[in-house]
Design an enzyme around this catalytic site. Sequence first.
Site, mmCIF file in Angstrom:
data_model
loop_
_atom_site.group_PDB
_atom_site.id
_atom_site.type_symbol
_atom_site.label_atom_id
_atom_site.label_comp_id
_atom_site.label_asym_id
_atom_site.label_seq_id
_atom_site.Cartn_x
_atom_site.Cartn_y
_atom_site.Cartn_z
ATOM 1 N N HIS A 126 0.808 -1.227 0.000
ATOM 2 C CA HIS A 126 0.000 0.000 0.000
ATOM 3 C C HIS A 126 0.838 1.273 0.000
ATOM 4 O O HIS A 126 0.345 2.335 0.364
ATOM 5 C CB HIS A 126 -0.972 -0.015 1.199
ATOM 6 N N CYS A 137 3.411 13.140 -13.747
ATOM 7 C CA CYS A 137 4.484 12.297 -14.321
ATOM 8 C C CYS A 137 4.843 11.119 -13.437
ATOM 9 O O CYS A 137 5.678 10.299 -13.808
ATOM 10 C CB CYS A 137 5.703 13.138 -14.689
ATOM 11 N N CYS A 156 8.129 18.430 -13.195
ATOM 12 C CA CYS A 156 7.151 19.084 -14.085
ATOM 13 C C CYS A 156 6.371 20.204 -13.405
ATOM 14 O O CYS A 156 5.599 20.903 -14.052
ATOM 15 C CB CYS A 156 6.181 18.045 -14.674
HETATM 16 C C1 BJW Z 1 -2.991 -6.627 16.641
HETATM 17 C C2 BJW Z 1 -2.461 -5.921 17.681
HETATM 18 C C3 BJW Z 1 -1.249 -6.374 18.175
HETATM 19 C C4 BJW Z 1 -4.278 -4.954 17.153
HETATM 20 N N1 BJW Z 1 -0.667 -7.439 17.634
HETATM 21 N N2 BJW Z 1 -2.410 -7.702 16.122
HETATM 22 C C5 BJW Z 1 -13.226 -7.706 -3.105
HETATM 23 C C6 BJW Z 1 -14.432 -7.594 -2.433
HETATM 24 C C7 BJW Z 1 -14.902 -6.357 -1.988
HETATM 25 C C8 BJW Z 1 -14.162 -5.186 -2.195
HETATM 26 C C9 BJW Z 1 -12.967 -5.321 -2.838
HETATM 27 C C10 BJW Z 1 -12.510 -6.556 -3.292
HETATM 28 N N3 BJW Z 1 -11.318 -6.365 -3.896
HETATM 29 C C11 BJW Z 1 -11.000 -5.060 -3.794
HETATM 30 C C12 BJW Z 1 -11.997 -4.402 -3.174
HETATM 31 C C13 BJW Z 1 -12.054 -2.941 -2.853
HETATM 32 C C14 BJW Z 1 -11.153 -2.564 -1.691
HETATM 33 C C15 BJW Z 1 -11.439 -3.448 -0.489
HETATM 34 O O1 BJW Z 1 -10.761 -4.413 -0.189
HETATM 35 N N4 BJW Z 1 -12.460 -3.103 0.273
HETATM 36 C C16 BJW Z 1 -12.806 -3.881 1.468
HETATM 37 C C17 BJW Z 1 -12.711 -3.005 2.710
HETATM 38 C C18 BJW Z 1 -14.166 -4.462 1.282
HETATM 39 N N5 BJW Z 1 -9.776 -2.667 -2.109
HETATM 40 C C19 BJW Z 1 -9.171 -1.698 -2.776
HETATM 41 O O2 BJW Z 1 -9.742 -0.666 -3.078
HETATM 42 C C20 BJW Z 1 -7.722 -1.936 -3.167
HETATM 43 N N6 BJW Z 1 -7.568 -1.700 -4.543
HETATM 44 C C21 BJW Z 1 -8.045 -2.519 -5.450
HETATM 45 O O3 BJW Z 1 -8.587 -3.569 -5.157
HETATM 46 O O4 BJW Z 1 -7.863 -2.097 -6.729
HETATM 47 C C22 BJW Z 1 -8.681 -2.715 -7.747
HETATM 48 C C23 BJW Z 1 -9.940 -1.919 -7.777
HETATM 49 C C24 BJW Z 1 -9.924 -0.681 -8.347
HETATM 50 C C25 BJW Z 1 -11.114 0.039 -8.398
HETATM 51 C C26 BJW Z 1 -12.281 -0.486 -7.826
HETATM 52 C C27 BJW Z 1 -12.257 -1.734 -7.218
HETATM 53 C C28 BJW Z 1 -11.064 -2.466 -7.201
HETATM 54 C C29 BJW Z 1 -6.822 -0.939 -2.481
HETATM 55 C C30 BJW Z 1 -6.825 -1.078 -1.005
HETATM 56 C C31 BJW Z 1 -5.949 0.008 -0.383
HETATM 57 C C32 BJW Z 1 -6.125 0.038 1.114
HETATM 58 N N7 BJW Z 1 -5.605 1.240 1.606
HETATM 59 C C33 BJW Z 1 -5.593 1.466 3.024
HETATM 60 C C34 BJW Z 1 -5.342 2.954 3.314
HETATM 61 C C35 BJW Z 1 -3.886 3.314 2.996
HETATM 62 C C36 BJW Z 1 -3.671 4.774 3.163
HETATM 63 C C37 BJW Z 1 -3.818 5.222 4.604
HETATM 64 O O5 BJW Z 1 -3.086 4.728 5.467
HETATM 65 O O6 BJW Z 1 -4.650 6.079 4.876
HETATM 66 O O7 BJW Z 1 -4.635 0.642 3.657
HETATM 67 S S1 BJW Z 1 -7.111 0.973 3.838
HETATM 68 C C38 BJW Z 1 -6.374 0.427 5.318
HETATM 69 O O8 BJW Z 1 -6.719 -0.964 5.479
HETATM 70 C C39 BJW Z 1 -4.854 0.503 5.071
HETATM 71 C C40 BJW Z 1 -4.421 -0.848 5.553
HETATM 72 O O9 BJW Z 1 -3.193 -1.209 4.932
HETATM 73 C C41 BJW Z 1 -5.574 -1.747 5.175
HETATM 74 C C42 BJW Z 1 -5.630 -3.024 5.931
HETATM 75 O O10 BJW Z 1 -5.833 -2.781 7.293
HETATM 76 P P1 BJW Z 1 -5.080 -3.668 8.353
HETATM 77 O O11 BJW Z 1 -3.632 -3.501 8.213
HETATM 78 O O12 BJW Z 1 -5.602 -5.044 8.301
HETATM 79 O O13 BJW Z 1 -5.448 -2.949 9.728
HETATM 80 P P2 BJW Z 1 -6.810 -2.989 10.564
HETATM 81 O O14 BJW Z 1 -6.842 -1.791 11.403
HETATM 82 O O15 BJW Z 1 -7.970 -3.261 9.707
HETATM 83 O O16 BJW Z 1 -6.630 -4.274 11.498
HETATM 84 C C43 BJW Z 1 -5.685 -4.306 12.552
HETATM 85 C C44 BJW Z 1 -5.638 -5.689 13.110
HETATM 86 O O17 BJW Z 1 -4.591 -5.756 14.055
HETATM 87 C C45 BJW Z 1 -6.924 -6.117 13.845
HETATM 88 O O18 BJW Z 1 -7.292 -7.408 13.402
HETATM 89 C C46 BJW Z 1 -6.506 -6.146 15.316
HETATM 90 O O19 BJW Z 1 -7.175 -7.150 16.055
HETATM 91 C C47 BJW Z 1 -5.046 -6.456 15.188
HETATM 92 N N8 BJW Z 1 -4.204 -6.011 16.300
HETATM 93 N N9 BJW Z 1 -3.328 -4.863 17.971
HETATM 94 C C48 BJW Z 1 -1.295 -8.077 16.610
HETATM 95 N N10 BJW Z 1 -0.657 -5.724 19.207
HETATM 96 ZN ZN ZN Z 2 5.772 15.673 -12.294
#
Ligand code: BJW
Ligand code: ZN
Length: 245
Positions: A126, A137, A156
């Site tokens: 990500h 660009c 640019c």
């Molecule tokens: C602990 C702990 C401790 C706590 N020890 N553990 C299929 C079905 C439905 C939708 C989609 C699909 N495929 C794609 C999509 C759309 C979408 C998506 O997945 N949506 C779902 C939410 C339904 N995906 C996308 O849009 C992706 N792109 C894509 O698929 O492109 C093709 C496309 C294009 C156009 C249209 C459709 C498709 C891109 C996804 C980009 C995600 N970006 C983010 C934000 C980044 C920028 C920012 O930081 O602001 O990335 S979202 C956010 O969630 C961030 C994270 O990387 C990501 C994942 O979250 P993560 O890391 O799992 O964290 P949490 O907070 O959710 O969980 C924390 C966990 O830790 C918990 O379980 C706790 O219990 C645990 N924990 N303390 C160990 N001490």
């Molecule tokens: Zn540029």
Amino acid sequence: MQTIRGFSISQELRERFLSAKSVFVLTGAGVSAESGVPTFRGGGNTAVWKGMPFDVISSARMVERNLPAVWEWFDYRRNLLKSLQPNPAHVEIARWQDRFENFTLVTQNIDGLHQEAGSRNVIELHGSIWRARCVTCQVRFNILKDEARPDACLDCGDSLRPDVVLFGELLPPDAFEHAAEEAAHCDLCFVVGTSAIVYPAASLPEIARTAGAYICEVNPERTPLSNLCNEMLTGNAGEVLPLFG
Ligand code: BJW
Ligand code: ZN
């Protein structure tokens, strides 16, 4: 079986860890939680910026509509990160890279803490909060901890945006393909600190499982992937991972 504060590492996992040739680790926000980085979902940490849920502010749509607001949100978070350090989970994962014939670390995190702990060749699915990218660009610029970020493209002159993958955007070219290829060839897969609901990242352990790998989840809570895992270590990554030592 070693039992510490309610969770245990099975003999089978210990043996697999000792004999594994190819280890694949997928991390999410939870791996950085013990460093003080807020997670996105659950645990009362749900990120909201000025009344906007993070999936609204961290979206492709918001970059088009209000890029300054997006920068404000990322500047705020970069500022928070400046003083934070890797925790024992980052350190342990960095140790693993020299222990196995083949080791792949894939993170959804943009905070750079794995690299700070010494991990090399991290696949950042990500992007990184420590880079900006030209909207025209696509040239990338590093953002240094103690310097102001560049406010326009040096090539640019057009606007810069955070070099992170927002909702509705494609992952960096090759990053997912490379990660999927490694997932399909690992024998042991760890899924650490991710809610496993964001795709395509969440499909990587599914790929590993289909290819016959042993899957181990490290998380204090269950996730949609838990049923697919061979073993669930219910606890904080910074406490669980060092036990593999
Ligand atoms: C602990 C702990 C401790 C706590 N020890 N553990 C299929 C079905 C439905 C939708 C989609 C699909 N495929 C794609 C999509 C759309 C979408 C998506 O997945 N949506 C779902 C939410 C339904 N995906 C996308 O849009 C992706 N792109 C894509 O698929 O492109 C093709 C496309 C294009 C156009 C249209 C459709 C498709 C891109 C996804 C980009 C995600 N970006 C983010 C934000 C980044 C920028 C920012 O930081 O602001 O990335 S979202 C956010 O969630 C961030 C994270 O990387 C990501 C994942 O979250 P993560 O890391 O799992 O964290 P949490 O907070 O959710 O969980 C924390 C966990 O830790 C918990 O379980 C706790 O219990 C645990 N924990 N303390 C160990 N001490
Ligand atoms: Zn540029």
